[in-house]
Design an enzyme around this catalytic site. Structure first.
Site, PDB file in Angstrom:
ATOM      1  N   CYS A  50      23.960   3.429  55.369  1.00  0.00           N
ATOM      2  CA  CYS A  50      24.799   3.540  54.056  1.00  0.00           C
ATOM      3  C   CYS A  50      25.565   2.012  54.156  1.00  0.00           C
ATOM      4  O   CYS A  50      25.282   1.110  54.666  1.00  0.00           O
ATOM      5  CB  CYS A  50      25.704   4.672  54.359  1.00  0.00           C
ATOM      6  SG  CYS A  50      27.018   4.611  55.774  1.00  0.00           S
ATOM      7  N   ARG A  51      26.683   1.963  53.433  1.00  0.00           N
ATOM      8  CA  ARG A  51      27.562   0.694  53.161  1.00  0.00           C
ATOM      9  C   ARG A  51      27.982   0.288  54.863  1.00  0.00           C
ATOM     10  O   ARG A  51      27.708  -0.833  55.081  1.00  0.00           O
ATOM     11  CB  ARG A  51      28.596   0.620  52.257  1.00  0.00           C
ATOM     12  CG  ARG A  51      29.387  -0.501  52.251  1.00  0.00           C
ATOM     13  CD  ARG A  51      30.472  -0.177  50.969  1.00  0.00           C
ATOM     14  NE  ARG A  51      31.311  -1.230  51.139  1.00  0.00           N
ATOM     15  CZ  ARG A  51      32.448  -1.668  51.662  1.00  0.00           C
ATOM     16  NH1 ARG A  51      33.016  -0.679  52.765  1.00  0.00           N
ATOM     17  NH2 ARG A  51      33.266  -2.550  51.525  1.00  0.00           N
TER      18      ARG A  51
END
Length: 111
Positions: free
Chosen positions: A68-69
């Protein structure tokens, strides 16, 4: 339940010495289009339960590396997959996510 890999661990095991795996990016479609690690497939976190068959088919017996981020949503994604019945699958969380990848100057795809 899942393993945590640093960027260096992931790069060494799956990029530098290519090993089959399924790189699952659980960010939103918009985030994914802005920047992503090459080879990643985008299935947003909120869609995981509805797309379990697709994930299982794409991964096969290979490890699933979730990204993810920053490494928070990917942990939630790994937990969702585990509790949805993928408890025999090797699940790996990419610790610092796409931000960590970019901070190390590694290439990202866009578009």
């Amino acid at each position: 339940m899942y393993e945590n890999f640093s960027i260096a661990d992931y790069k060494a095991q799956f990029v530098d010495e290519p090993q089959a795996h399924f790189l699952l990016d659980v960010r939103t479609v918009e985030e994914f289009e802005q920047a992503r690690i090459a080879g990643a497939v985008n299935i947003p976190l909120d869609d995981l339960e509805d797309r379990m068959d697709e994930i299982e088919e794409a991964a096969g017996d290979n490890p699933i590396v979730l990204v993810c981020r920053s490494g928070v949503r990917s942990v939630m994604g790994a937990q969702k997959l585990f509790y949805a019945g993928m408890d025999e699958q090797r699940l790996i969380n990419l610790d610092s996510g796409v931000m960590g990848w970019a901070k190390q100057g590694l290439p990202l795809e866009q578009g």
